[in-house]
Motif scaffolding. Structure first.
Motif, PDB file in Angstrom:
ATOM      1  N   HIS A 149       5.449  -7.223  10.258  1.00  0.00           N
ATOM      2  CA  HIS A 149       4.984  -7.413   8.884  1.00  0.00           C
ATOM      3  C   HIS A 149       5.412  -6.264   7.972  1.00  0.00           C
ATOM      4  N   LYS A 161       1.434  -9.017   1.749  1.00  0.00           N
ATOM      5  CA  LYS A 161       1.756  -8.910   3.170  1.00  0.00           C
ATOM      6  C   LYS A 161       2.808  -9.969   3.490  1.00  0.00           C
ATOM      7  N   ASP A 163       5.812 -11.762   6.210  1.00  0.00           N
ATOM      8  CA  ASP A 163       6.249 -12.011   7.579  1.00  0.00           C
ATOM      9  C   ASP A 163       7.739 -11.689   7.660  1.00  0.00           C
ATOM     10  N   HIS A 171      -0.235 -12.998   2.745  1.00  0.00           N
ATOM     11  CA  HIS A 171      -1.461 -12.700   1.997  1.00  0.00           C
ATOM     12  C   HIS A 171      -1.104 -11.913   0.735  1.00  0.00           C
ATOM     13  N   LYS A 201      -4.232  -0.684  12.518  1.00  0.00           N
ATOM     14  CA  LYS A 201      -5.588  -1.123  12.183  1.00  0.00           C
ATOM     15  C   LYS A 201      -5.896  -0.986  10.699  1.00  0.00           C
ATOM     16  N   TRP A 215      -7.994  -0.781   3.652  1.00  0.00           N
ATOM     17  CA  TRP A 215      -8.002  -2.200   3.973  1.00  0.00           C
ATOM     18  C   TRP A 215      -7.876  -2.402   5.485  1.00  0.00           C
ATOM     19  N   GLU A 216      -8.354  -3.535   5.937  1.00  0.00           N
ATOM     20  CA  GLU A 216      -8.095  -3.959   7.314  1.00  0.00           C
ATOM     21  C   GLU A 216      -6.737  -4.639   7.312  1.00  0.00           C
ATOM     22  N   ALA A 218      -4.948  -6.374   9.422  1.00  0.00           N
ATOM     23  CA  ALA A 218      -4.775  -7.718   9.978  1.00  0.00           C
ATOM     24  C   ALA A 218      -5.218  -8.809   9.006  1.00  0.00           C
ATOM     25  N   THR A 219      -6.335  -8.587   8.292  1.00  0.00           N
ATOM     26  CA  THR A 219      -6.899  -9.622   7.415  1.00  0.00           C
ATOM     27  C   THR A 219      -6.781  -9.303   5.932  1.00  0.00           C
ATOM     28  N   CYS A 220      -6.345  -8.075   5.608  1.00  0.00           N
ATOM     29  CA  CYS A 220      -6.282  -7.599   4.217  1.00  0.00           C
ATOM     30  C   CYS A 220      -7.672  -7.554   3.581  1.00  0.00           C
ATOM     31  N   LYS A 221      -8.698  -7.384   4.404  1.00  0.00           N
ATOM     32  CA  LYS A 221     -10.066  -7.252   3.910  1.00  0.00           C
ATOM     33  C   LYS A 221     -10.302  -5.834   3.418  1.00  0.00           C
TER      34      LYS A 221
END
Length: 471
Positions: A149, A161, A163, A171, A201, A215-216, A218-221
């Motif tokens: 990514h 984000k 691919d 995202h 992470k 941010w996280e 993996a999820t962009c949280k």
């Protein structure tokens, strides 16, 4: 049969100094003297200076004796002398021929190298992939540790984000309008820097509003918001193998954060101007570029000390570690410098690394706005607003930089990153520099260029697959 040159066993004949004897001698020498005239003239006229004086009779007799000895040789000696002359002539001709062949070989090799570089650049240019999604110039980017990514940020305040395999957007964190900071989750000002932890992470981003967002990945949280800087956040870097985060700002300070504990650790001061770039490795230290204070600094965090390096003539705009001992920098004076953390001056500097532009007599070097390094290798890259990415090789012992080839990209190169595997290089470009609008390229596109650097050989892949399957 009489001859002028005859070997005699007795003592040499002495000529009296008289007119008759001289006249008789001149008569006998008439024919042979004419034959030797050219050789004698060339021998006698070898060295003549303004201090030469008229020769006396004794000097004249000695010279004549030397001439007689020179030409008094047997047929075998003559053959030997001529053979030596012939061999010397052949040797000279062979050496001259060898020099010409060597020159031609070097010339051909140089042309072949130029053609290979041109072909490689053409191949790479034909395989480059352009990812578009940001509305304004891309300012920064980072590649995930597994090379799957890409995270990019721009002046439109957004984060995307991507691919890598198919180039699709996975995202998008949209940017908010100015004044909506209290209710918008995300940035509301230009994002200037971005970093990802070595385990993939956490993702950290910094903006013009003095904020750092965590941010996280993996999820962009959204997780945390760090405040404390008094100026735009211009550099971020996670210490490799940890979740310690280093940040740099236009307020001239370096701050240390612990992301796991959502905590501030300490602040370091030293630069005399805005900090424009930051990077770190696995050791408890980081390196920074000090903009117009023209210094590079190595910060020893645990000791709360710093090493100061000087070398650039202009504002240092970007910095990147090659390994724990060497780093690369770029400046607005167009230079690219190679450094060792053990020496206060650059190991090598390439001036006008991307060429010059402007009217004749008023040429200015292209500003180097981005540098990147393939970790623990000898390959580095630089980008500018001449719409090219230049690849370099660090010479033996990191003593100098050798240009490899350049790859055309359309736009102002604001960010460069190598993948961990070294298989590709990503360039973040835009119509203008990430920090201002004083230079605009209207024909440029805002996006990411993915540049392949290594291509897998099908035969090698088949062999590897065969070995894995037990064939």
């Amino acid at each position: 049969m009489s001859s002028f040159f005859i070997k005699k066993k007795g003592p040499p004949k002495v000529f009296k100094k008289s007119e008759n004897s001289a006249g008789s001698k001149r008569k006998n020498d008439g024919d042979t003297g004419n034959k030797l005239k050219k050789k004698l003239n060339s021998k006698h006229n070898d060295e003549i200076s303004s201090d030469s004086e008229t020769e006396g009779p004794a000097v004249h007799r000695k010279r004549r004796a030397n001439v007689e000895e020179e030409f008094d040789e047997t047929p075998q000696e003559k053959k030997l002398r001529l053979a030596k002359l012939y061999l010397d002539q052949l040797r000279d001709e062979e050496e001259k021929k060898a020099e010409e062949e060597s020159f031609e070989t070097d010339l051909i090799a140089g042309r072949l190298q130029e053609e290979v570089v041109s072909v490689l650049a053409t191949i790479y240019a034909s395989e480059i992939c352009l990812l578009r999604g940001h509305k304004l110039p891309v300012t920064c980017l980072v590649i995930s540790p597994d090379d799957k990514h890409i995270f990019s940020a721009a002046k439109d305040c957004s984060i995307i984000k991507w691919d890598v395999e198919n180039g699709k957007r996975l995202h998008t964190i949209a940017g908010g309008r100015k004044g909506t900071e209290d209710r918008h989750v995300g940035h509301t000002a230009h994002v200037l820097c971005i970093s990802i932890s070595s385990d993939g992470k956490y993702l950290a981003t910094g903006d013009m509003n003095k904020l750092i967002m965590i941010w996280e990945a993996a999820t962009c949280k959204h997780l945390y918001k760090f405040t404390g800087h008094r100026g735009p956040v211009s550099g971020l870097s996670f210490r490799r193998g940890t979740h310690d985060l280093y940040s740099a700002s236009h307020d001239r300070s370096i701050k240390v954060w612990n992301v796991d504990e959502n905590a501030y650790v300490e602040t370091l001061f030293g630069h005399q101007d805005v900090i424009t770039g930051l990077d770190s490795g696995s050791r408890e230290r980081c390196v920074t570029a000090g903009g117009r204070d023209r210094t590079v600094r190595v910060w020893k965090i645990s000791e709360e000390s710093q090493l100061v390096f000087h070398g650039h003539e202009g504002s240092i705009d970007c910095i990147q570690l090659i390994n724990e001992e060497h780093m690369i920098t770029g400046a607005d004076d167009g230079s690219v410098s190679l450094w060792s953390v053990n020496k206060k001056k650059p190991l090598s500097t390439v001036k006008a690394a991307h060429g010059r532009h402007g009217d004749s007599g008023l040429e200015q070097p292209y500003w180097v706005a981005a540098v990147a390094a393939l970790q623990n290798s000898d390959t580095v890259a630089s980008g500018s607003h001449n719409s090219k990415v230049q690849l370099w090789k660090c010479g033996q012992g990191f003593r100098h930089l050798e240009p490899l080839f350049s790859i055309p990209v359309t736009g102002f190169v604001n960010s460069l990153k190598f993948s961990s595997s070294g298989k590709f290089l990503v360039a973040g470009v835009g119509q203008e520099h990430r920090l201002g609008r004083w230079w605009r390229l209207k024909e440029a596109k805002n996006g990411l260029y993915i540049i392949p650097l290594k291509r897998q050989q099908p035969e090698q892949e088949e062999v590897q697959n065969g070995e894995e399957n037990g064939v």
